[in-house]
Design an enzyme around this catalytic site. Structure first.
Site: not given
Ligand code: IPE
Ligand code: IPE
Ligand code: MG
Length: 256
Positions: A34, A51, A145
């Site tokens: 995240d 990303h 792995l």
């Molecule tokens: C969790 O992150 C999903 C992934 C890393 C793919 P999110 O950014 O979607 O989670 P929330 O919404 O903050 O809980």
């Molecule tokens: C996690 O990073 C990746 C995915 C959910 C695909 P985010 O896109 O949720 O990044 P933040 O949490 O908004 O910074």
């Molecule tokens: Mg996020």
């Protein structure tokens, strides 16, 4: 090492933490990757750039987990809830996921990595679905792995799916309700045959599980790492592994 701008942006000096001894390492590590969006926004870049940078971090972490002999690594790449983002962001993520499988599959295969996709693949376009199925097919006999990639994944959806399969077996007269056990459910998860999650690391600073591996993570040690995923490096992983190694896991019992 690739010298593209994102690699240079991510680059930071490695710290000196040493890897804990093998017997203190988790067998199964799960990552909630995240913070990509915030990493990009902080730099005035579009979220999609975060990303893209995240895949660079991922490459380093997969390589490290493979090199140090981790049995299973699970990564949260796209949740069932992530469809709720803008069409632009979902589109960028889909493109990146497709490209990732094309560009990484040979190296992963050479590293003896076995890929499992966790999640419902039906909503993905045919071509993309084919490359995901192909990745599993090509690597299915690999013995290194085990890399579980969660795509259109939800922990609840995974448990619901297992419950349906059990109900069907009962309806077909193959199984008695009294024979349903935790072990039987584990066999119906995407991670069948793998150890439960020992360590769950969430980057980005939020402290929640967000529907990831609810079944397998029942006794996981949790680490909430402030680093945004694109800045996550081997050095951060070593730091987290040392934190894990210092914890006492009791599984409901008392200290010996
Ligand atoms: C969790 O992150 C999903 C992934 C890393 C793919 P999110 O950014 O979607 O989670 P929330 O919404 O903050 O809980
Ligand atoms: C996690 O990073 C990746 C995915 C959910 C695909 P985010 O896109 O949720 O990044 P933040 O949490 O908004 O910074
Ligand atoms: Mg996020």
């Amino acid at each position: 090492m690739r010298f593209n701008p994102i690699t240079i942006l991510r680059k930071k000096t490695a710290n000196t933490h040493d890897m804990p001894p093998k017997e203190k390492l988790p067998r199964h590590i799960a990552f909630i990757m995240d913070g990509n969006g915030r990493w990009a926004t902080k730099r005035g870049l579009p979220r999609s750039a975060g990303h893209a940078a995240g895949t660079e971090a991922l490459r380093e972490i997969i390589r490290t987990c493979s090199d140090i002999g981790i049995e299973s690594m699970s990564i949260y790449a796209f949740s069932t809830e992530n469809w709720g983002r803008s069409a632009e962001e979902v589109g960028a993520l889909m493109k990146l996921i497709s490209r990732y499988f094309v560009s990484e599959i040979d190296e992963l295969n050479e590293k003896n990595v076995k890929i499992t996709i966790m999640g419902e693949l039906d909503p993905f376009p045919e071509e993309q679905k084919a490359s995901l199925v192909n990745a599993m097919e090509i690597t299915k006999a690999n013995t290194g792995l085990k890399l579980n990639i969660a795509l259109n994944y939800g922990g609840r959806a995974e448990i619901v799916r297992a419950a349906r399969l059990l109900a069907q077996s009962c309806a077909d007269g193959m199984l008695k309700p009294s024979e349903i056990s935790g072990e039987k459910l584990s066999e119906l998860m995407y991670t069948a045959g793998q150890p439960d999650v020992d360590l769950l690391i969430r980057t980005g600073g939020d402290e929640r599980v967000s529907n990831f591996m609810l079944w397998q993570g029942w006794y996981a040690e949790l680490i909430f790492e402030k680093t945004y995923w694109p800045d996550y490096s081997k050095a951060t992983l070593i730091k987290n592994l040392n934190e894990y190694a210092s914890r006492e896991r009791r599984f409901g019992k008392v200290k010996k």
